[in-house]
Design an enzyme around this catalytic site. Structure first.
Site, PDB file in Angstrom:
ATOM      1  N   CYS A  26      -2.236   9.502   2.978  1.00  0.00           N
ATOM      2  CA  CYS A  26      -2.077   9.068   1.420  1.00  0.00           C
ATOM      3  C   CYS A  26      -2.708   9.429  -0.279  1.00  0.00           C
ATOM      4  O   CYS A  26      -2.267   9.594  -1.129  1.00  0.00           O
ATOM      5  CB  CYS A  26      -1.376   7.492   1.627  1.00  0.00           C
TER       6      CYS A  26
ATOM      7  N   GLU B 270       1.192  -1.124  -0.121  1.00  0.00           N
ATOM      8  CA  GLU B 270      -0.032   0.359  -0.137  1.00  0.00           C
ATOM      9  C   GLU B 270       0.763   1.284   0.307  1.00  0.00           C
ATOM     10  O   GLU B 270       1.401   1.400   0.859  1.00  0.00           O
ATOM     11  CB  GLU B 270      -0.899   0.305   1.468  1.00  0.00           C
TER      12      GLU B 270
END
Ligand code: NAD
Length: 466
Positions: free
Chosen positions: A255, A221
């Site tokens: 993010c 990720e």
């Protein structure tokens, strides 16, 4: 920044022993029992319910995160994900029965769900609890044992997890290992059955290379620059708020935060004038005094961000205070694609605007760069929406809002290309930590054997003519 983890870091020489303990627990078979998994998930939920105040305090210590953002993103989100798993787990674990061809009409064709074994989960510092514990919950639901390595940068949260997890979860199956780069480097030499990593693309490559040594499957990720495209067909008041909110939560250290805006000069002017008003509404006359705006995590991250402030021209904000690691919400205009701020993920409250004249130009801009983790499209023009959906490769997209795709528990969350591989949340977490084991079950029915016997020698053209 070196970790100050209350002297609790186990020496790296103890890693094989910790992993063996988890492996023995896995091999004992107890995590295969769905009731055991449910009990552990309920205990994880209880860990949350009984330690909410301690979590809010740890998040405030690490990031000066506000209570509201902590509750929304780090506490309620994780609790809901665990509850969703508890509600659906009995259904998810059932062996799948895929369609059968005529040859297997008399057989059973099944896909069994197997846990991988001992999984390593490595968290990032920006949402230190959520990014560690949502994957932990997924790994538990799928029947794995876990070694959790929280980020050393968010030290208070790392210490809290190391303290609480052994108090609530099974001590043989689930372990927390703390430490920074040297410790993680040692840990990654060990063999795991799965590695789930959240963090930067550069470290993602290190993790994948280490996993290759043992042919360990990985979920990565990662990050990247998540663009926003906005045109003049939208309700500008609402659109600007939605973009700025996505950028300002956690002071841009998210993010999937909007990284930069692509729009015309006219739309840019609208954004700038509305942003000044919105920030005043949200943070008052002195934004620095607002309790609702986080701080940059370390001095090193602060200095990197300050270096971007001379790119283009400051249209809004631009204030800094090194003693508090404060950077105000900032909008930069006249930014050139070649400026340093456009070469790496910003990960802070600075929002550059790059001018484009058409959606086609925006698409070209995006697809000529690394695939983003997220992409935000603000337009009411359906054909423009479709054009972006069909032409832009990214982890996830959201039309007319930012960040909120993350909160839909039936959507997979993950990147593509440089922004990562694999996905999780809800059933996708369960699937990530599950090996799908094919199984054909035959019987000894004489008719079936007669039909199937054409496979046996002696071979002849007659036997292979269908
Ligand atoms: P990071 O890569 O620096 O650190 C993450 C983990 O890697 C930590 O556990 C750390 O100890 C370990 N680590 C760091 N350097 C290492 C090395 N040289 N060798 C081995 N291990 C090492 O990431 P970060 O700074 O914590 O997070 C920021 C990045 O993460 C941003 O790019 C952001 O976009 C990305 N991110 C992605 C997601 C997502 O869900 N896709 C979520 C949060 C953050």
């Amino acid at each position: 920044m070196g970790p100050q983890l209350n002297g609790k870091i186990p020496s790296t020489s103890s890693y094989p022993e910790i992993i063996q303990k988890a492996r023995d627990a896995f091999q004992s078979g107890r995590t295969r029992d769905v009731t055991f998994r449910e009990q552990q998930l309920k205990k994880l939920l209880r860990l949350y319910e009984e330690n909410t105040d301690a979590m809010i305090a740890a998040l405030a210590a690490d990031l000066r995160k506000s209570k509201q953002e902590s509750v929304l993103f780090e506490i309620e989100f994780v609790k809901n994900d665990i509850k969703h798993s508890l509600l659906n787990l009995r259904e998810w674990v059932k062996p799948e029965k895929p369609p059968k061809g005529i040859v297997n009409l008399m057989d059973e064709v099944l896909i069994h769900h197997d846990p991988f074994g001992v999984v390593l989960i490595m968290g990032a510092w920006n949402y230190p609890l959520q990014l560690a514990l949502v994957p932990v919950a997924g790994a538990i639901a799928a029947g794995n044992c876990v070694i959790l390595k929280p980020s050393e940068v968010s030290e208070a949260c790392a210490n809290l997890m190391a303290e609480l997890i052994p108090k609530y979860l099974d001590q043989d199956c689930y372990h927390v290992v703390q430490g920074g780069i040297p410790e993680t480097t040692e840990l990654l030499k060990e063999r795991f059955d799965y590695i789930f990593y959240t963090g930067s693309t550069n470290v993602g490559k290190i993790v994948r290379a280490a996993a290759n040594e043992h042919l360990t499957p990985v979920t990565l990720e990662l990050g990247g620059k998540s663009p926003v495209y906005i045109d003049d067909t939208v309700n500008m008041d609402i659109a600007v708020r939605r973009i700025l909110w996505g950028k300002c939560i956690n002071a841009g250290q998210t993010c999937i935060a909007p990284d930069y805006i692509l729009c015309s000069k006219d739309v840019e002017q609208e954004i700038v004038s509305r942003a000044k008003q919105v920030f005043r509404e949200w943070y008052g006359d002195n934004w620095k005094n607002s309790p609702d705006f986080c701080r940059i995590v370390t001095d090193r991250h602060f200095r990197r961000l300050v270096g971007f402030l001379n790119n283009g021209k400051i249209a809004v904000g631009g204030d800094t205070d090194e003693s508090e690691r404060y950077i105000s919400p900032t909008i930069l205009v006249d930014v050139k694609p070649s400026d340093p701020i456009m070469q790496e993920e910003i990960f802070g409250p600075i929002l550059p605007v790059v001018n484009v004249e058409s959606p086609e130009e925006a698409i070209k801009f995006i697809v000529n760069r690394a695939s983003p983790l997220a992409f935000y499209i603000f337009t009411c023009n359906k054909s423009v929406q479709k054009m972006f959906v069909n032409n832009v490769r990214c982890g996830s997209m959201c039309i007319n809002d930012s960040v909120m795709q993350f909160a839909v528990d039936t959507l997979p969350f993950g990147g593509v290309g440089n922004s990562g591989m694999g996905a999780y949340h809800g059933v996708y977490s369960y699937n990530t930590f599950t090996h799908k084991k094919s199984c054909l079950v035959k019987n000894y029915n004489p008719l079936g054997e007669k039909i199937a016997s054409s496979r046996y020698p002696p071979y002849s053209d007659k036997k292979t003519t269908f």
